[in-house]
Design a protein around this motif. Structure first.
Motif, short mmCIF file in Angstrom:
data_model
loop_
_atom_site.label_atom_id
_atom_site.label_comp_id
_atom_site.label_asym_id
_atom_site.label_seq_id
_atom_site.Cartn_x
_atom_site.Cartn_y
_atom_site.Cartn_z
N MET A 1 11.72 -5.98 0.86
CA MET A 1 11.64 -7.34 1.31
C MET A 1 11.57 -8.49 0.20
N ASP A 2 12.36 -9.57 0.34
CA ASP A 2 12.46 -10.77 -0.50
C ASP A 2 10.90 -11.14 -0.82
N ARG A 3 10.52 -11.29 -1.87
CA ARG A 3 9.19 -11.76 -2.11
C ARG A 3 8.78 -13.13 -1.91
N LYS A 4 9.85 -14.23 -1.94
CA LYS A 4 9.62 -15.58 -1.26
C LYS A 4 9.49 -15.69 0.14
N LEU A 5 10.00 -14.66 0.83
CA LEU A 5 9.74 -14.48 2.52
C LEU A 5 8.35 -13.94 2.53
N LEU A 6 8.10 -12.94 1.83
CA LEU A 6 6.76 -12.35 1.87
C LEU A 6 5.71 -13.44 1.71
N ASP A 7 5.78 -14.05 0.86
CA ASP A 7 4.88 -15.14 0.57
C ASP A 7 4.58 -16.14 1.44
N LEU A 8 5.30 -16.28 2.50
CA LEU A 8 5.22 -17.15 3.64
C LEU A 8 4.70 -16.46 4.81
N LEU A 9 4.87 -15.16 4.94
CA LEU A 9 4.39 -14.51 6.40
C LEU A 9 2.84 -14.42 6.26
N VAL A 10 2.34 -14.48 7.48
CA VAL A 10 1.11 -14.28 7.62
C VAL A 10 1.15 -13.74 9.13
N CYS A 11 -0.10 -12.98 9.59
CA CYS A 11 -0.46 -12.38 10.65
C CYS A 11 -0.60 -13.39 11.67
N PRO A 12 0.22 -13.11 12.76
CA PRO A 12 0.33 -14.26 13.88
C PRO A 12 -1.07 -14.34 14.69
N SER A 13 -1.87 -13.38 14.70
CA SER A 13 -3.10 -13.55 15.35
C SER A 13 -4.29 -13.77 14.20
N THR A 14 -4.45 -13.36 13.29
CA THR A 14 -5.47 -13.62 12.39
C THR A 14 -5.20 -14.55 11.16
N ARG A 15 -3.71 -14.98 11.03
CA ARG A 15 -3.47 -15.74 9.87
C ARG A 15 -3.86 -15.21 8.54
N GLN A 16 -3.89 -13.98 8.36
CA GLN A 16 -4.19 -13.33 6.93
C GLN A 16 -2.73 -13.13 6.37
N PRO A 17 -2.78 -13.23 5.06
CA PRO A 17 -1.43 -13.07 4.40
C PRO A 17 -0.99 -11.47 4.67
N LEU A 18 0.09 -11.28 4.64
CA LEU A 18 0.63 -9.87 4.86
C LEU A 18 1.07 -9.07 3.55
N LEU A 19 0.91 -7.93 3.47
CA LEU A 19 1.38 -7.20 2.11
C LEU A 19 2.34 -6.13 2.51
N PRO A 20 2.81 -5.52 1.59
CA PRO A 20 3.83 -4.38 2.02
C PRO A 20 2.76 -3.42 1.90
N LEU A 21 2.73 -2.46 3.10
CA LEU A 21 2.05 -1.13 3.11
C LEU A 21 2.38 -0.11 2.03
N GLU A 22 1.53 0.17 1.18
CA GLU A 22 1.90 1.08 0.08
C GLU A 22 2.05 2.56 0.68
N GLY A 23 2.52 3.38 -0.27
CA GLY A 23 2.79 4.93 -0.04
C GLY A 23 1.57 5.52 0.73
N ARG A 24 0.55 5.54 0.34
CA ARG A 24 -0.79 6.12 0.74
C ARG A 24 -1.05 5.95 2.15
N GLY A 25 -0.99 4.44 2.32
CA GLY A 25 -1.09 4.10 3.97
C GLY A 25 -0.07 4.38 4.84
N LEU A 26 0.94 4.22 4.15
CA LEU A 26 2.29 4.77 5.11
C LEU A 26 2.31 6.33 5.32
N GLN A 27 2.03 7.05 4.36
CA GLN A 27 1.88 8.49 4.68
C GLN A 27 0.87 8.85 5.53
N ALA A 28 -0.57 8.24 5.63
CA ALA A 28 -1.36 8.20 6.63
C ALA A 28 -1.00 7.97 7.85
N LEU A 29 -0.30 6.85 8.02
CA LEU A 29 0.04 6.35 9.38
C LEU A 29 1.34 7.19 9.88
#
Length: 89
Positions: A1-29
């Motif tokens: 995902m484009d870093r510029k786009l990622l810097d603009l995205l926030v959670c629509p309900s909490t307004r927290q910044p969003l980060l890429p889900l890393e390998g450990r988290g993706l594997q657990a999910l």
């Protein structure tokens, strides 16, 4: 995902910044999805493993990224509390 786009995205309900889900988290999910234990915000079961996802800074909500497009709506959000052993920060 484009870093510029990622810097603009926030959670629509909490307004927290969003980060890429890393390998450990993706594997657990994906392990929990394979076991049939993951439900999206719509109440529907998530049956397909994820290749990419975004997560809130507090690591409580995951948003699916489908073919490079983040699905930032509550119906597709996945709460990490339902995933046993989901890795913290």
């Amino acid at each position: 995902m484009d870093r510029k786009l990622l810097d603009l995205l926030v959670c629509p309900s909490t307004r927290q910044p969003l980060l890429p889900l890393e390998g450990r988290g993706l594997q657990a999910l994906n392990t929990a999805i394979g076991a049939g234990g993951v439900v999206r915000g719509s109440g529907d079961a998530q049956s397909q493993a994820l290749h990419e996802a975004l997560i809130t800074r507090d690591r409580k909500i995951v948003y699916i990224v489908d073919d490079g497009i983040p699905l930032l709506d509550s119906e597709n959000a996945i709460g990490t509390a339902q995933v046993d052993g989901f890795p913290g920060a």
